[in-house]
Design an enzyme around this catalytic site. Structure first.
Site, PDB file in Angstrom:
ATOM      1  N   SER A  82       0.832  -0.947   0.038  1.00  0.00           N
ATOM      2  CA  SER A  82      -0.337   0.119   0.263  1.00  0.00           C
ATOM      3  C   SER A  82       0.827   1.177  -0.382  1.00  0.00           C
ATOM      4  O   SER A  82       0.887   1.314  -1.071  1.00  0.00           O
ATOM      5  CB  SER A  82      -1.182  -0.291   1.350  1.00  0.00           C
ATOM      6  OG  SER A  82      -1.706   1.085   1.467  1.00  0.00           O
ATOM      7  N   ASP A 207      -9.892  -5.559  -4.035  1.00  0.00           N
ATOM      8  CA  ASP A 207      -9.264  -4.394  -3.155  1.00  0.00           C
ATOM      9  C   ASP A 207     -10.466  -3.548  -3.705  1.00  0.00           C
ATOM     10  O   ASP A 207     -10.395  -2.838  -5.011  1.00  0.00           O
ATOM     11  CB  ASP A 207      -7.976  -4.265  -3.454  1.00  0.00           C
ATOM     12  CG  ASP A 207      -7.041  -2.827  -2.312  1.00  0.00           C
ATOM     13  OD1 ASP A 207      -7.837  -2.396  -2.099  1.00  0.00           O
ATOM     14  OD2 ASP A 207      -6.060  -3.329  -2.947  1.00  0.00           O
ATOM     15  N   HIS A 235      -7.869  -5.900   0.092  1.00  0.00           N
ATOM     16  CA  HIS A 235      -5.999  -5.195   0.093  1.00  0.00           C
ATOM     17  C   HIS A 235      -5.208  -5.624   1.212  1.00  0.00           C
ATOM     18  O   HIS A 235      -3.935  -4.869   0.769  1.00  0.00           O
ATOM     19  CB  HIS A 235      -7.046  -3.859   0.906  1.00  0.00           C
ATOM     20  CG  HIS A 235      -5.818  -2.605   0.822  1.00  0.00           C
ATOM     21  ND1 HIS A 235      -5.515  -1.881  -0.346  1.00  0.00           N
ATOM     22  CD2 HIS A 235      -5.118  -1.307   1.596  1.00  0.00           C
ATOM     23  CE1 HIS A 235      -4.030  -1.177  -0.393  1.00  0.00           C
ATOM     24  NE2 HIS A 235      -4.102  -0.997   0.836  1.00  0.00           N
TER      25      HIS A 235
END
EC number: 3.1.1.85
Length: 254
Positions: A82, A207, A235
């Site tokens: 991320s 996601d 995610h």
């Protein structure tokens, strides 16, 4: 500025960078499996976990990459999840000689939606900023829920993320605020065209922060890179599908 790193395992050096609001303990669910094959370096980004952020620090992406570079082994494989994927990408661009390869997980070179680019709606990031000013712990809880949204094991995923988060000191407000700013403002799409390192991109099909529509665009934009999509992950694929994730990393890194 002192960046905290947890190191263990034997083998080629593999450095792992966590995402927004989290810390290096988030990797503990897969760490022992990886440590059987690699020398792991679990980093706490500045302002998260055991890495205190000094007041007045320039929390830009180049600055973050510089801080992480200080604690990197001489040469390593670098994996970022991320927001950590943005930091890893910046490092790969500025100090490619330090890396054997780059792995980005549930990450995008441009997180926020723009013209003809799918991503996080600006109003969502604005909402997080407003929530953060009122109650940052509740904001993190909300973010945990969004990260797990769509996963078959959403409740278990959230429980795991919350467990690892609680292992280390709470994140600092300044780092949370600046991190949201990076997710909103950074756009590395053009810069990454010059990347020549081996690059693996790992995604979860479900996601909501890195929408599936962006994956095909990234495949087209970076044909020399490799992408793997976990069909039932969201995610945090290393939380929901740990065994599969470890196998993917091992296959790529070797």
């Amino acid at each position: 500025m002192s960046v905290s790193v947890e190191r263990f395992g034997q083998g080629p050096d593999l450095v792992l960078l966590h995402g927004w609001g989290m810390n290096g303990a988030v990797w503990h669910g897969i760490a022992q499996q990886l440590a059987a094959h690699y020398r792991l370096h679990l980093v706490d980004l500045p302002g998260f976990g055991n890495s205190p952020l000094r007041e007045g620090s320039d929390y830009s992406l180049p600055w973050l990459a510089e801080q992480i570079a200080i604690v990197l082994p001489q040469k390593c494989h670098l994996l970022g999840w991320s927001l950590g994927g943005l930091v890893a990408s910046q490092l790969a661009l500025t100090q490619p000689e330090r890396l054997h390869s780059l792995i980005t997980v549930a990450s995008s070179p441009c997180f926020m939606a723009r013209d003809e680019w799918p991503g996080i709606a600006p109003k969502v990031l604005t909402g997080f900023n407003q929530m953060l000013a009122g109650d940052f712990r509740q904001t993190i809880e909300r973010f945990l829920a969004i990260q797990a949204m769509g996963s078959e094991h959403a409740r278990d995923d959230i429980r795991q993320l919350r467990h690892w988060l609680a292992e280390r000191p709470a994140p600092q407000f300044a780092a949370l605020e600046a991190g949201l700013g990076l997710l909103a403002d950074v756009d590395l799409r053009d810069e990454l065209l010059q990347l020549s390192l081996p690059w693996l991109r790992v995604y979860g099909r479900l996601d909501s922060l890195v929408p599936k529509a962006s994956i095909a665009l990234l495949d087209e934009r970076y044909p020399a890179s490799h992408s793997v999509v976990l069909e039932k992950a969201s995610h945090a694929p290393f939380i929901s599908h740990p065994q599969q994730f470890v196998e993917i990393v091992r296959y790529f890194v070797g």
